[in-house]
Write a protein that holds these residues in place. Sequence first.
Motif, mmCIF file in Angstrom:
data_model
loop_
_atom_site.group_PDB
_atom_site.id
_atom_site.type_symbol
_atom_site.label_atom_id
_atom_site.label_comp_id
_atom_site.label_asym_id
_atom_site.label_seq_id
_atom_site.Cartn_x
_atom_site.Cartn_y
_atom_site.Cartn_z
ATOM 1 N N PRO A 63 44.810 28.552 34.985
ATOM 2 C CA PRO A 63 44.534 28.636 36.440
ATOM 3 C C PRO A 63 43.639 27.498 36.901
ATOM 4 O O PRO A 63 42.498 27.707 37.304
ATOM 5 N N SER A 64 44.168 26.270 36.846
ATOM 6 C CA SER A 64 43.327 25.093 37.094
ATOM 7 C C SER A 64 42.835 25.013 38.534
ATOM 8 O O SER A 64 41.640 24.830 38.792
ATOM 9 N N THR A 65 43.755 25.147 39.485
ATOM 10 C CA THR A 65 43.360 25.052 40.888
ATOM 11 C C THR A 65 42.412 26.178 41.265
ATOM 12 O O THR A 65 41.394 25.972 41.932
ATOM 13 N N PHE A 66 42.747 27.397 40.828
ATOM 14 C CA PHE A 66 41.913 28.544 41.164
ATOM 15 C C PHE A 66 40.580 28.505 40.421
ATOM 16 O O PHE A 66 39.563 28.957 40.939
ATOM 17 N N ALA A 67 40.593 27.967 39.192
ATOM 18 C CA ALA A 67 39.339 27.873 38.445
ATOM 19 C C ALA A 67 38.380 26.894 39.103
ATOM 20 O O ALA A 67 37.160 27.047 39.020
ATOM 21 N N ALA A 68 38.940 25.888 39.773
ATOM 22 C CA ALA A 68 38.092 24.893 40.432
ATOM 23 C C ALA A 68 37.411 25.454 41.676
ATOM 24 O O ALA A 68 36.385 24.927 42.108
ATOM 25 N N SER A 69 37.967 26.497 42.252
ATOM 26 C CA SER A 69 37.357 27.113 43.440
ATOM 27 C C SER A 69 37.420 28.636 43.289
ATOM 28 O O SER A 69 38.260 29.292 43.914
ATOM 29 N N PRO A 70 36.571 29.196 42.434
ATOM 30 C CA PRO A 70 36.650 30.626 42.122
ATOM 31 C C PRO A 70 36.454 31.541 43.324
ATOM 32 O O PRO A 70 37.063 32.606 43.398
ATOM 33 N N TRP A 71 35.590 31.153 44.266
ATOM 34 C CA TRP A 71 35.368 32.025 45.417
ATOM 35 C C TRP A 71 36.620 32.104 46.296
ATOM 36 O O TRP A 71 36.955 33.164 46.821
ATOM 37 N N SER A 72 37.311 30.988 46.441
ATOM 38 C CA SER A 72 38.573 31.008 47.179
ATOM 39 C C SER A 72 39.609 31.857 46.445
ATOM 40 O O SER A 72 40.439 32.514 47.068
ATOM 41 N N THR A 73 39.567 31.851 45.129
ATOM 42 C CA THR A 73 40.493 32.657 44.337
ATOM 43 C C THR A 73 40.260 34.144 44.566
ATOM 44 O O THR A 73 41.201 34.913 44.774
ATOM 45 N N VAL A 74 39.006 34.546 44.530
ATOM 46 C CA VAL A 74 38.675 35.950 44.795
ATOM 47 C C VAL A 74 39.081 36.324 46.215
ATOM 48 O O VAL A 74 39.616 37.414 46.471
ATOM 49 N N SER A 75 38.866 35.417 47.139
ATOM 50 C CA SER A 75 39.222 35.663 48.534
ATOM 51 C C SER A 75 40.729 35.839 48.689
ATOM 52 O O SER A 75 41.197 36.731 49.406
ATOM 53 N N LEU A 76 41.508 34.997 48.009
ATOM 54 C CA LEU A 76 42.963 35.114 48.054
ATOM 55 C C LEU A 76 43.422 36.430 47.436
ATOM 56 O O LEU A 76 44.294 37.111 47.983
ATOM 57 N N ALA A 77 42.852 36.789 46.292
ATOM 58 C CA ALA A 77 43.230 38.040 45.631
ATOM 59 C C ALA A 77 42.967 39.237 46.535
ATOM 60 O O ALA A 77 43.780 40.163 46.623
ATOM 61 N N LEU A 78 41.836 39.216 47.217
ATOM 62 C CA LEU A 78 41.494 40.301 48.133
ATOM 63 C C LEU A 78 42.492 40.366 49.286
ATOM 64 O O LEU A 78 42.940 41.449 49.688
ATOM 65 N N ALA A 79 42.867 39.207 49.811
ATOM 66 C CA ALA A 79 43.823 39.160 50.922
ATOM 67 C C ALA A 79 45.176 39.713 50.508
ATOM 68 O O ALA A 79 45.792 40.519 51.224
ATOM 69 N N LEU A 80 45.663 39.308 49.342
ATOM 70 C CA LEU A 80 46.978 39.760 48.887
ATOM 71 C C LEU A 80 46.968 41.243 48.536
ATOM 72 O O LEU A 80 47.964 41.946 48.753
ATOM 73 N N PHE A 81 45.837 41.722 48.010
ATOM 74 C CA PHE A 81 45.791 43.110 47.550
ATOM 75 C C PHE A 81 45.785 44.103 48.708
ATOM 76 O O PHE A 81 46.514 45.091 48.693
ATOM 77 N N VAL A 82 44.983 43.846 49.729
ATOM 78 C CA VAL A 82 44.888 44.820 50.824
ATOM 79 C C VAL A 82 45.652 44.393 52.068
ATOM 80 O O VAL A 82 45.886 45.201 52.964
#
Length: 556
Positions: free
Chosen positions: A255-274
């Motif tokens: 997860p290179s792109t997501f690892a470089a911006s972990p907070w954006s990754t968590v934000s995306l996961a939250l958006a997709l989940f709910v």
Amino acid sequence: MTRLLATFVWLLSGGGGAALAQTPVAPPAAGFNVTAITFFVFFVALTLAITYWAAGRTRSAADYYAASGQISSTQNGFALAGDLISAGAFLGLSGLIFGTGFDGLVYAVGYTLGYPLIVFFFADQLRRLGKYTFSDVIAFRLAPRPVRTLAALSSLSIVAFYLIAQLVGAGQLIQLLFGLPYLYAVLGVGALMICYVMFGGMVATTWVQIIKAILLLCAATFTALLVLAHFGFSYERIIAQAVEVHAKHSAILQPSTFAASPWSTVSLALALFVGAAGLPHLLMRVFTVPDARAARTSTFWGCTIVAYFFSLIFVIGFGGLAIVGSTPAYLGANGAPIGGGNMVAIHLSHALGGNVLLGLNSAIGFATILAVVSGLTLAASSAVSHDLYANVLKRGSASDADEVRVAKYATLGVGIAAVLLGIAFEKQNIAYMVGLAFSISASSNFPVLILAMYWKDFTTRGAVVGGSVGLVSALVLTILGPPVWLKVLGFAQPIFPLDPPTLITLPLALATCVIVSILDRSAQAETDRALFERQRALLRDDASSSITEVPGGMSA
């Protein structure tokens, strides 16, 4: 099995299937493709015939918005899957995997995991409390005019981003295969979607989605089997080839792109989940079945079908990277796929089965877009006609005929706006744009809906203030962030770094809803809290599967 599939592909592509030949078939040029056009014309004619048939069955507002609740659970399950599996899934995710590898799969997993929330928390409750739209549910115990206004504005914002994604995919697809300018391609799709919704309503939309879901599942399954056959049914060989051809090599498996911006990754996961639980075009589907049990069952089957489809993306996505990425004829001078990243699945189809499979998958991809944009347009027009016009402006006194007429005018307006936005966002990845729609849904509709159904102290003031904060903050931070400020407006650096902003906007919306509700001591707040018990009583009553509204925002 491998030899059988190989022989079939060889025959399918006129004895020269690119996946099996020593030298790949030359890629399709951006121009007149007779095979593709034949399939396109067939599917367009079929959907127009469905619309003509549905127009004769659409006589009332109940017919127009919800097919009078006469869709079976199995039919609605396929229609729901047809709504969920958009161009962002088939075209966009393949493009994301081509560009980023593993990171593209995060979207597939996120889309799949979010939908069970609808099954467990919303499906049967929505069907028992609502009529046509999810705003009927929050207006059950809250003051109808302010919460319907908020719900309509939120729904229109979500639909706008979702429609952009579909129209961009359609425009690029037609541009590649027909040689038409992108502008004319988007105009053509916009005209068709307006026609489906204006004349056929939910009946036409449902059957277009059912047919499209079945066709897309068959096409994706067949394409995945051909990819596997090409590599001797070894997924390890697919991955090895993908790693070899990609510029980042083995880094694409991390997860290179997501690892470089972990907070954006968590934000995306939250958006997709709910976010899925607040999408208005998905929530409308629960009102098309006879009762709450059927709503729950159809949603379960829809989620199951979607999970199966996204499992195929793991094969198609990396197969596209391995095959298309190793064929220079499919790539431009900069190494990007001809026609853009959204066209990887289309190039893969040509590589595997020549013009026949290319034409078939292109036409099915086009049918996918038509089905999804129809559902989105219907959701947007219902927000204008049912929520704003009939229940806010007319206070529930509008006739069925007037409401349907306004819905058709709204369909025309939404279609024109969607075309203009599709032209403005031409270069964006469509799976990425769908993610932004999920972010807005998670920050606006989801908090209001879940609190209205499960928290007794939730009030009208809390819903309006909290929902507005979520909606406005999501829109503003999306504009100031990378999606618009950097990638559309062209500035060097975004003002707000998170992409998407859900990690900030969802907690902000929830906190505002709760704090304002707790502090609310108005007379309306007392009424809101008192009606919660009546709502719970109706939800406990399994026989209460048909609820009609009475003045004042209550239901009987």
